[in-house]
Design a protein around this motif. Sequence first.
Motif, short mmCIF file in Angstrom:
data_model
loop_
_atom_site.label_atom_id
_atom_site.label_comp_id
_atom_site.label_asym_id
_atom_site.label_seq_id
_atom_site.Cartn_x
_atom_site.Cartn_y
_atom_site.Cartn_z
N SER A 168 3.43 -0.27 4.05
CA SER A 168 3.52 -1.10 2.86
C SER A 168 3.25 -0.25 1.64
CB SER A 168 2.48 -2.22 2.93
OG SER A 168 2.36 -2.82 1.65
N PRO A 169 4.05 -0.41 0.59
CA PRO A 169 3.74 0.34 -0.64
C PRO A 169 2.40 -0.10 -1.23
CG PRO A 169 5.49 -1.27 -1.02
CD PRO A 169 5.24 -1.25 0.45
N ALA A 170 1.92 -1.24 -0.78
CA ALA A 170 0.63 -1.74 -1.27
C ALA A 170 -0.53 -1.25 -0.41
CB ALA A 170 0.65 -3.26 -1.31
N SER A 171 -0.26 -0.39 0.55
CA SER A 171 -1.33 0.14 1.39
C SER A 171 -2.41 0.79 0.55
CB SER A 171 -0.76 1.19 2.35
OG SER A 171 -1.82 1.94 2.92
N ARG A 172 -3.66 0.60 0.96
CA ARG A 172 -4.78 1.20 0.22
C ARG A 172 -5.23 2.50 0.87
NH1 ARG A 172 -9.06 -3.21 -1.48
NH2 ARG A 172 -8.83 -1.97 -3.36
N ASN A 392 1.25 9.30 0.50
CA ASN A 392 1.99 8.89 -0.70
C ASN A 392 3.48 8.77 -0.40
OD1 ASN A 392 -0.19 8.69 -2.44
ND2 ASN A 392 -0.04 10.81 -3.15
N THR A 396 5.86 5.44 -0.57
CA THR A 396 7.03 5.43 -1.46
C THR A 396 8.33 5.20 -0.70
OG1 THR A 396 5.87 6.92 -2.94
CG2 THR A 396 8.26 6.81 -3.18
N ARG A 528 6.30 18.56 0.62
CA ARG A 528 7.14 17.59 -0.06
C ARG A 528 8.62 17.92 0.15
NH1 ARG A 528 6.27 13.84 -4.07
NH2 ARG A 528 8.19 12.70 -4.33
N ARG B 172 -3.65 -0.54 -4.97
CA ARG B 172 -2.47 -1.03 -4.26
C ARG B 172 -1.24 -1.01 -5.15
NH1 ARG B 172 -3.80 -6.17 -0.77
NH2 ARG B 172 -2.56 -4.91 0.65
N HIS B 174 2.00 -0.09 -7.23
CA HIS B 174 3.12 0.78 -6.95
C HIS B 174 4.36 0.31 -7.71
CE1 HIS B 174 3.28 -2.51 -3.96
NE2 HIS B 174 4.57 -2.41 -4.10
N TYR B 177 11.67 -0.41 -6.48
CA TYR B 177 13.02 -0.25 -7.02
C TYR B 177 14.02 -0.40 -5.89
CZ TYR B 177 11.36 4.31 -5.50
OH TYR B 177 10.78 5.33 -4.78
N LYS B 179 16.82 0.22 -3.17
CA LYS B 179 17.11 1.37 -2.33
C LYS B 179 18.62 1.47 -2.08
CE LYS B 179 12.79 2.50 -1.96
NZ LYS B 179 11.74 2.21 -1.00
N ASP B 243 7.12 -9.78 -0.53
CA ASP B 243 6.15 -8.74 -0.20
C ASP B 243 4.84 -8.98 -0.96
OD1 ASP B 243 5.56 -6.13 1.10
OD2 ASP B 243 5.29 -5.49 -0.98
N THR B 247 1.16 -9.52 0.59
CA THR B 247 0.09 -8.53 0.41
C THR B 247 -0.94 -8.97 -0.63
OG1 THR B 247 1.35 -7.36 -1.29
CG2 THR B 247 1.61 -6.60 0.98
N VAL B 249 -0.57 -8.59 -3.76
CA VAL B 249 -0.44 -7.75 -4.95
C VAL B 249 0.34 -8.54 -6.00
CG1 VAL B 249 0.69 -5.68 -5.84
CG2 VAL B 249 -0.63 -5.58 -3.72
N LYS B 375 2.62 -4.79 -8.34
CA LYS B 375 3.92 -4.24 -7.95
C LYS B 375 4.78 -4.25 -9.20
CE LYS B 375 6.18 -5.53 -4.04
NZ LYS B 375 6.57 -4.38 -3.21
N GLN B 388 6.66 5.75 -9.84
CA GLN B 388 6.01 5.77 -8.53
C GLN B 388 5.37 7.15 -8.30
OE1 GLN B 388 5.13 3.67 -6.42
NE2 GLN B 388 4.95 4.66 -4.43
N GLU B 389 6.06 8.19 -8.72
CA GLU B 389 5.51 9.53 -8.54
C GLU B 389 4.22 9.68 -9.35
OE1 GLU B 389 6.78 11.61 -6.37
OE2 GLU B 389 5.49 13.32 -6.78
N ASN B 392 1.43 7.64 -7.64
CA ASN B 392 0.91 8.42 -6.51
C ASN B 392 0.01 9.56 -7.00
OD1 ASN B 392 2.11 6.97 -4.44
ND2 ASN B 392 3.94 8.23 -4.37
N GLU B 493 21.21 14.61 -6.81
CA GLU B 493 21.88 13.58 -6.01
C GLU B 493 22.58 12.53 -6.87
OE1 GLU B 493 19.16 12.05 -3.08
OE2 GLU B 493 18.73 14.04 -2.30
N ILE B 524 12.19 14.02 -9.63
CA ILE B 524 10.89 13.92 -8.97
C ILE B 524 10.20 15.28 -8.90
CG2 ILE B 524 9.71 13.15 -6.88
CD1 ILE B 524 10.90 10.94 -8.70
N ARG B 528 6.80 16.05 -11.04
CA ARG B 528 5.66 16.53 -10.26
C ARG B 528 5.18 17.88 -10.79
NH1 ARG B 528 3.54 15.22 -5.29
NH2 ARG B 528 1.62 16.42 -5.10
#
Lengths: 745, 745
Positions: A168-172, A392, A396, A528, B172, B174, B177, B179, B243, B247, B249, B375, B388-389, B392, B493, B524, B528
């Motif tokens: 889950s993206p909401a994982s802690r 992470n 993601t 990565r 939690r 995040h 978007y 996919k 979701d 969760t 969130v 979220k 998201q990056e 994280n 990409e 990304i 980073r």
Amino acid sequence: MTEKSPKIIYTLTDEAPALATFSLLPIIRTFTAAAEISVETSDISVAARILASFPERLTESQRVTDTLAELGELTLDPSANIIKLPNISASIPQLKAAIAELQSQGYDIPNFPDEPATAEQREIRDRYSKILGSAVNPVLRQGNSDRRAPPAVKAFARKFPHSMGKWSPASRSHAAYMKGGDFYSSEKSTTMQDDTDVRIEFVAKDGTVTVKKELHLLKGEVLDGMFMSAKALRDFFEDTLNDCKETGVMWSLHVKATMMKVSHPIVFGHAVTVFYKDVFEKHAELFKDLGVNPNNGLSSVYDKIKTLPHSKQEEIEEDIHACYAGRPEMAMVDSVKGITNLHIPSDVIVDASMPAMIRNSGQMWGQDGKPKDTKAVMPESTYARIYQEMINFCKTNGAFDPTTMGTVPNVGLMAMKAEEYGSHDKTFEMTADGTMRIVNAADGSLIMEHQVEKGDIWRACQTKDAAIRDWVKLAVTRSRQSDTPAIFWLDKERAHDRELRAKVEEYLKEYDTDGLDIRIMSYIPAIRRTMERLIRGMDTISVTGNVLRDYLTDLFPIMELGTSAKMLSIVPMLAGGGMYETGAGGSAPKHVQQLVQENHLRWDSLGEFLALAVSLEELGIKENLPKAQLLGKALDAATEKLLENNKSPSRKTGELDNRGSHFFLGMYWAQELAAQDEDAELKARFEPLAKALTDNQDTILKEMSDAQGHPVDIGGYYHPDAAKTSAVMCPSATLNSILANFKAA
Amino acid sequence: MTEKSPKIIYTLTDEAPALATFSLLPIIRTFTAAAEISVETSDISVAARILASFPERLTESQRVTDTLAELGELTLDPSANIIKLPNISASIPQLKAAIAELQSQGYDIPNFPDEPATAEQREIRDRYSKILGSAVNPVLRQGNSDRRAPPAVKAFARKFPHSMGKWSPASRSHAAYMKGGDFYSSEKSTTMQDDTDVRIEFVAKDGTVTVKKELHLLKGEVLDGMFMSAKALRDFFEDTLNDCKETGVMWSLHVKATMMKVSHPIVFGHAVTVFYKDVFEKHAELFKDLGVNPNNGLSSVYDKIKTLPHSKQEEIEEDIHACYAGRPEMAMVDSVKGITNLHIPSDVIVDASMPAMIRNSGQMWGQDGKPKDTKAVMPESTYARIYQEMINFCKTNGAFDPTTMGTVPNVGLMAMKAEEYGSHDKTFEMTADGTMRIVNAADGSLIMEHQVEKGDIWRACQTKDAAIRDWVKLAVTRSRQSDTPAIFWLDKERAHDRELRAKVEEYLKEYDTDGLDIRIMSYIPAIRRTMERLIRGMDTISVTGNVLRDYLTDLFPIMELGTSAKMLSIVPMLAGGGMYETGAGGSAPKHVQQLVQENHLRWDSLGEFLALAVSLEELGIKENLPKAQLLGKALDAATEKLLENNKSPSRKTGELDNRGSHFFLGMYWAQELAAQDEDAELKARFEPLAKALTDNQDTILKEMSDAQGHPVDIGGYYHPDAAKTSAVMCPSATLNSILANFKAA
């Protein structure tokens, strides 16, 4: 030293793989005998190593030779061909259990002295110390490491993927590591310009100098010194506990007390005395008197207080329970039995536990037996960061998908006790404040120094130039042979790795790397990039140091294949020989329990099948033995068939187990040899065997199945009785007779 | 077109910055007059642009000229020197409010036709469409973008850091978007080999071809086509809601309905009709009749149902409330007033809201007014991934530390309506299934095509080669001038970016990049690397396309400086002139409310001070006016002093506000000029002003302070009364008189 007759050494080790050998070896020998290859055994189990350490206390018939030393010598032989099964990296509790068992079997070996007081006790302790932890690998691994997923196994995983917990993206869940005060932040490193004798010394506040160790270093050798601050470590543990208490995330410790046998038990001990601070403070005097050693886990408290009056025991147990109120929930090793993460140092081993957690949606098991988001506490930031990056990444991108992901083979710098894994004899817990320094013995000039405090863990590591050269060569070779990009994982911000970067850059120039994609990257960009490629189905060779070798060859295989036991693990020896390691999944104590209680062995010998096939192929090439090559090829085909037909052992008693799986392997192997036309002699020889096995399949499987379901006696855990074990592991009279008749033929 | 006398154009815009101008401009003119520089104004407010659109309906005295068009022409003048303050990117509700206000002031302008039925209405709608969204920037931004933190501001932030919410690794929060099915995954791109006329066409299932747009493309121009699937978008919203429900969130939508004025209101509308699915399904017919438009937010429902009988209104309101039971908690814009994220499309603008969330420990405000893990739903994966990056990264490394972090200047590809921001006239919501295609008008050959379904949002984007060339040049120049590594953010990409990568690689060869660290990286890896450098105190220029320019020049400044309003934002025009934009923090409607209710304006004109200083310096260099340069230098010094002495406006009524801050700036500026010895004339001229301001400081501040605390009337929101506003914004008779006397002198 080379003997003329072609020979494979098959090691006898511990626990499940050793038990499986009792069933598999008779089958293997049936086949190799046909090519006049002898398969000899070498017992390197903990028990054998203990017995070999005290010949003077044993009767002549009890004595065993030091097979590990013999095997170590063999690694220097260009013709060495060794199949190495997983063995126990013994923790002190495990060693003590093995000692007790041997004593009960009538071996007059001494107890393990916890705090050796006399010269004799110190001598005994010294002998036992050589058996502790990863004592086998440093002796045998006289080369670097080449690990990869066999194509058949990878294809199988893509077709029949193992389960992967959703992320889950909401994982802690997250990794927690020190932001300072650890080995990473204090590391210093230098490369020897010439052969150099050095002294490692401690300089006390009053100027007294104590020599801790003398080393002879070779020209080009890399020498590191570093320390972990006990104070910073304890603060770190306290902070992580408080953070978990606040956020409600479960706390979990991941160290490697077996392999890092000097430093990590101390780190583990700090975790125990911080978590149970109130108990250890309140009962400090008593625990000292009792000889409680937190480095052995909370179990040490429970063990030692057994001698106390019942009421006192209860008081301490209540005090232990009171600690939990002020602390967060802790991950459990066995929630049913109430065994926590801090119970025994060898229960949670980072390189296996972290991939398991990541595969399990980032969760570990709580006190109620339910999976929960977890703070994975790994004090050393050097390597812990890669797990946070993967966590992470999974938050993601979701969990890895075994059906589409690429593969990450590893070329590991392992030879000549490289790096941290060779540091145990140069690791010291400080008994006072002062300075640790390394000086040139010739002129006393300072090479490096660290200001340390009492309790700090200081260590030096060595990496031989020859090992590095061979590693670079192996990386280029593997990249070329497999046409796969390779990344050297070397951290720009780490002193040791900067020395290695310079060498790698230099040595790479010696090879034709034209058309190859070989990069040098820091760990985080490296993992990565590797993961970004992985989820796009692309393969990347990780070329790493020894610890990362160990971690990554569990981490990626467990994502890709569900286990690291299915990896090919080859050690191309510096001297020219080859060692074929089978499985990296440990020696599986739970499997033994199941066998003893229900006569079902769930151990999967796939690693052995794969290793033996490579071993036979390389033997065939080296010794010009086409029959050996053919045996290897047929074995690979049989293994593929086994996987396709799902004849691997089941976890459930009553279903196909290790022995049944061996039967199928033997049958398929014989069928392959009977079906081939390359070698008429082998074809003719194996046709009747194939027929006999095929015709008697139902009978054999029934005999094997009938044997299951009740307790059996194998006469020991660390040192089982050979006759009893053989009887248990070869339960099919029909199979036994077919094999015996074939050999006799 | 160039006039001989040196001239700075100061724009009049909307809301807080426009109000502040009433106070600041008299001070600025006092100083510039001494160097014989005229500061002329140009009214580009929403109100002025509305009035300029309907001259035929206004009396002669009501008519205004089309200043935006005039200003647009001026951008082609090499001597252009324009100070551009933030203005409203009007949403439809904002535009309607402005229309209503102007009508109430006696201007006979037409209503905004929601659904134009007649030719006349369509014509009106067309005129209004040109005012909607970011209508100003595309006209004025005739160059690429150079944005950076002024050294004084950066130094101030390091010394007096803004608050930064701590990040928990257990957070939690995040980004979510798509996919697949979004613009990113369908993008196609090509570069024109020659000047080419193309047609954008829709081909219906029955073969009917409708020409949607004709374009004239230049040689080397990059043309993209892409679409977002409405079905995939709605599934995505539903998934994110489920979701969050699971969760716990909080759910939050982040789009850019103002700037992406065609596509994002539709995206927003889908979010509304998915979240409130039951209401929109149940009342579908009624809502259609009422003209409810979900693209205007849930507020559209509340607006439109006002005409219904009370009981019907209540039923609908109950149905709306019933929706909340099945949905997760939603982030609130104003929890006290119950204004959610889906109320009005312009309330949550991704480029501002995401940095605010990240600065706020990754949390947004819940219904109970408490901050909560969130979220952040941003359908377009193209850019959402960078957030998201960063999330994280913050979970891993903690919040950014303004006292130690480096800075991230930006060089943005913005000229000639580059990329998505120029796509509005080429964005279409599909009314039927079929094919969208772009064909060469000369021979009808196909350039690209997409299979689309009813409801999908298809768009084309253009990027002129000349703009790209200038962008590359500006990047090299900035990297060289500031001796800072630069990264081109171009995603390997992404089809469009692959075209740009090829061009950048080619054009970079035209410059001396020796010794510069200029890289091309996907988003990304780029963010980073930038962040890894940032936390180590190192600066990295981000060289990006237009959307990322917009996002990053909020994102990093808000981390570094607490606001993007303090950034220098320079547009070096392709024609040679310069535009100096002040603040990227929007036009701050809340500030206006506070002024009207309590006569306190918290707007910080720092961006204006900084822009004016650069404007004066560049004017001085270009026109060889040492006095202008000196004024600029003195203004920079005054600004530094203002920051050091903490004379920026307070948020609290009764304390120093915008007007008091202007006074201090003026006093410091005069003091700097009086203290310098470069220009004796200016020194002599400003000595008495410095003295007068310094001597009367207490009186002036008291007059300003006394004015605060009660409501004031400025005669309008979008079109305030100039005399009334001037009276409010210049409340110190003493200051007014000092300035008047100085000018007269």
